[in-house]
Design a protein around this motif. Structure first.
Motif, PDB file in Angstrom:
ATOM      1  N   ALA A  35       0.773  -1.259  -0.079  1.00 28.97           N
ATOM      2  CA  ALA A  35       0.078  -0.077   0.011  1.00 28.97           C
ATOM      3  C   ALA A  35       0.996   1.314  -0.014  1.00 28.97           C
ATOM      4  N   SER A  36       1.873   1.235   0.770  1.00 24.55           N
ATOM      5  CA  SER A  36       2.831   2.337   0.763  1.00 24.55           C
ATOM      6  C   SER A  36       3.370   2.685  -0.341  1.00 24.55           C
ATOM      7  N   LYS A  37       3.733   1.506  -1.064  1.00 19.16           N
ATOM      8  CA  LYS A  37       4.302   1.712  -2.460  1.00 19.16           C
ATOM      9  C   LYS A  37       3.628   2.184  -3.722  1.00 19.16           C
ATOM     10  N   HIS A  38       2.117   1.896  -3.501  1.00 18.54           N
ATOM     11  CA  HIS A  38       1.226   2.247  -4.472  1.00 18.54           C
ATOM     12  C   HIS A  38       0.323   3.356  -4.193  1.00 18.54           C
ATOM     13  N   ASN A  39       0.419   4.037  -3.235  1.00 17.66           N
ATOM     14  CA  ASN A  39      -0.498   5.083  -2.466  1.00 17.66           C
ATOM     15  C   ASN A  39      -1.668   4.851  -2.244  1.00 17.66           C
ATOM     16  N   VAL A  40      -1.673   3.668  -1.439  1.00 11.51           N
ATOM     17  CA  VAL A  40      -3.046   3.422  -0.829  1.00 11.51           C
ATOM     18  C   VAL A  40      -2.757   3.470   0.657  1.00 11.51           C
ATOM     19  N   ASP A  41      -4.035   4.026   1.215  1.00  6.68           N
ATOM     20  CA  ASP A  41      -4.102   3.920   2.647  1.00  6.68           C
ATOM     21  C   ASP A  41      -3.470   2.717   3.486  1.00  6.68           C
ATOM     22  N   ALA A  42      -2.738   2.952   4.219  1.00  4.47           N
ATOM     23  CA  ALA A  42      -1.871   1.784   4.890  1.00  4.47           C
ATOM     24  C   ALA A  42      -2.542   1.074   5.984  1.00  4.47           C
ATOM     25  N   LEU A  43      -3.640   1.945   6.634  1.00  8.59           N
ATOM     26  CA  LEU A  43      -4.533   1.200   7.659  1.00  8.59           C
ATOM     27  C   LEU A  43      -5.603   0.333   6.877  1.00  8.59           C
ATOM     28  N   LYS A  44      -6.025   0.837   5.831  1.00  8.30           N
ATOM     29  CA  LYS A  44      -7.137   0.248   5.263  1.00  8.30           C
ATOM     30  C   LYS A  44      -6.408  -1.265   4.820  1.00  8.30           C
ATOM     31  N   VAL A 144       7.657 -17.294  -4.141  1.00 15.73           N
ATOM     32  CA  VAL A 144       7.376 -16.022  -3.305  1.00 15.73           C
ATOM     33  C   VAL A 144       8.073 -14.633  -3.305  1.00 15.73           C
ATOM     34  N   LYS A 145       9.390 -14.845  -2.981  1.00 14.84           N
ATOM     35  CA  LYS A 145      10.044 -13.816  -2.911  1.00 14.84           C
ATOM     36  C   LYS A 145      10.047 -12.890  -4.333  1.00 14.84           C
ATOM     37  N   LYS A 146      10.357 -13.616  -5.433  1.00 17.41           N
ATOM     38  CA  LYS A 146      10.383 -13.105  -6.576  1.00 17.41           C
ATOM     39  C   LYS A 146       8.915 -12.373  -7.059  1.00 17.41           C
ATOM     40  N   LEU A 147       7.877 -12.843  -6.679  1.00 14.49           N
ATOM     41  CA  LEU A 147       6.618 -12.132  -6.792  1.00 14.49           C
ATOM     42  C   LEU A 147       6.337 -10.995  -5.810  1.00 14.49           C
ATOM     43  N   GLN A 148       6.810 -11.341  -4.580  1.00 11.57           N
ATOM     44  CA  GLN A 148       6.909 -10.029  -3.574  1.00 11.57           C
ATOM     45  C   GLN A 148       7.532  -8.721  -4.280  1.00 11.57           C
ATOM     46  N   ASN A 149       8.705  -9.126  -4.796  1.00 11.43           N
ATOM     47  CA  ASN A 149       9.492  -7.789  -5.235  1.00 11.43           C
ATOM     48  C   ASN A 149       8.831  -7.337  -6.698  1.00 11.43           C
ATOM     49  N   LEU A 150       8.276  -8.102  -7.310  1.00 15.09           N
ATOM     50  CA  LEU A 150       7.674  -7.635  -8.675  1.00 15.09           C
ATOM     51  C   LEU A 150       6.394  -6.914  -8.201  1.00 15.09           C
ATOM     52  N   ALA A 151       5.529  -7.152  -6.956  1.00 18.99           N
ATOM     53  CA  ALA A 151       4.458  -6.510  -6.663  1.00 18.99           C
ATOM     54  C   ALA A 151       4.706  -5.329  -6.193  1.00 18.99           C
ATOM     55  N   LYS A 152       6.247  -5.073  -5.395  1.00 15.01           N
ATOM     56  CA  LYS A 152       6.468  -3.448  -5.057  1.00 15.01           C
ATOM     57  C   LYS A 152       6.813  -2.742  -6.586  1.00 15.01           C
ATOM     58  N   GLN A 153       7.289  -3.432  -7.366  1.00 19.80           N
ATOM     59  CA  GLN A 153       7.779  -2.685  -8.543  1.00 19.80           C
ATOM     60  C   GLN A 153       6.400  -2.540  -9.639  1.00 19.80           C
ATOM     61  N   ASN A 154       5.825  -3.464  -9.908  1.00 18.85           N
ATOM     62  CA  ASN A 154       4.498  -3.452 -10.813  1.00 18.85           C
ATOM     63  C   ASN A 154       3.560  -4.577 -10.395  1.00 18.85           C
ATOM     64  N   LEU A 155       2.572  -3.696  -9.677  1.00 22.18           N
ATOM     65  CA  LEU A 155       1.467  -4.546  -8.913  1.00 22.18           C
ATOM     66  C   LEU A 155       0.628  -5.193  -9.877  1.00 22.18           C
ATOM     67  N   ASP A 156       0.475  -4.556 -11.069  1.00 22.06           N
ATOM     68  CA  ASP A 156      -0.510  -5.241 -12.126  1.00 22.06           C
ATOM     69  C   ASP A 156       0.097  -6.291 -12.625  1.00 22.06           C
ATOM     70  N   LYS A 157       1.563  -6.681 -13.010  1.00 22.37           N
ATOM     71  CA  LYS A 157       2.132  -7.624 -13.491  1.00 22.37           C
ATOM     72  C   LYS A 157       1.989  -8.708 -12.447  1.00 22.37           C
ATOM     73  N   ALA A 158       2.290  -8.348 -11.219  1.00 20.85           N
ATOM     74  CA  ALA A 158       2.312  -9.181 -10.055  1.00 20.85           C
ATOM     75  C   ALA A 158       0.779  -9.994 -10.050  1.00 20.85           C
TER      76      ALA A 158
END
Ligand SMILES: [Fe+2]
Ligand SMILES: [Fe+2]
Length: 196
Positions: A35-44, A144-158
């Motif tokens: 959420a913090s990487k993709h500008n979404v409310d972290a508490l939500k 798992v780690k590869k997809l976690q990293n991808l999700a941080k860079q490019n959420l749609d691809k992950a």
């Protein structure tokens, strides 16, 4: 810690197995980070992550009881109860979040409800919880780690990789494929083609 989080922790520790409780905490941590990487409310993201599996340990009878009177909005309900009752836990989780914790934020509720099967027009928060659930730290798959990293860079691809892996699993196991999963696939693919 906010009061709502305390209430949720209390509930989860009583209603989930230890393993599921740990998983929920891991999903919340990863969802918060994404959420913090993709500008979404972290508490939500934290709340949706914590609650996404809040109904995971319900029995089939409890599922049926919870959905009594709501069944008409639910396509293939009796087939799902019979063959893949586990698929009901996301839908049940939304009801628990709404009724037990008085959560009325539509985005949080949708993230809980759609974390297994997705839907068309998913929000960023929904995609975050969908992905975080699949690649949380307690998951043992080698990617798992590869997809976690991808999700941080490019959420749609992950997101698309996770959706693909989920559908491959359903097909290889010969289990029920929810119509909403097909909708999710068609929505993502056609949207992606349009943007090319
Ligand atoms: Fe789940
Ligand atoms: Fe989960």
């Amino acid at each position: 810690m906010k009061n709502i989080e305390k209430q949720i922790f209390n509930y989860l520790s009583k209603h989930l197995t230890h393993k599921r409780f740990e998983h929920s905490c891991n999903v919340a941590t990863l969802a918060r980070e994404l959420a913090s990487k993709h500008n979404v409310d972290a508490l939500k993201a934290q709340i949706a992550g914590l609650l996404h599996d809040c109904a995971k340990c319900m029995s089939n009878d409890e599922f049926v009881g919870l959905f009594n009177g709501r069944r008409k909005t639910f396509k293939h309900f009796s087939k799902i109860v019979k063959f893949s009752p586990n698929l009901l836990h996301s839908f049940a989780g939304e009801i628990v979040a709404k009724e037990k914790f008085k959560i009325n934020d539509k985005d949080i509720l949708n993230a809980i409800k759609n974390h297994t099967q997705g839907r068309s027009k998913m929000s960023v928060l929904e995609k975050i919880v969908f992905v975080a659930d699949f690649v949380s730290n307690d998951r043992k798959m080698r990617y798992v780690k590869k997809l976690q990293n991808l999700a941080k860079q490019n959420l749609d691809k992950a997101f698309f990789e996770v959706l693909t892996k989920k559908i491959e699993h359903v097909i290889s196991e010969g289990i029920i494929l929810l119509p909403q999963t097909v909708d999710t696939w068609n929505w993502y693919v056609s949207n992606n083609k349009k943007n090319k």
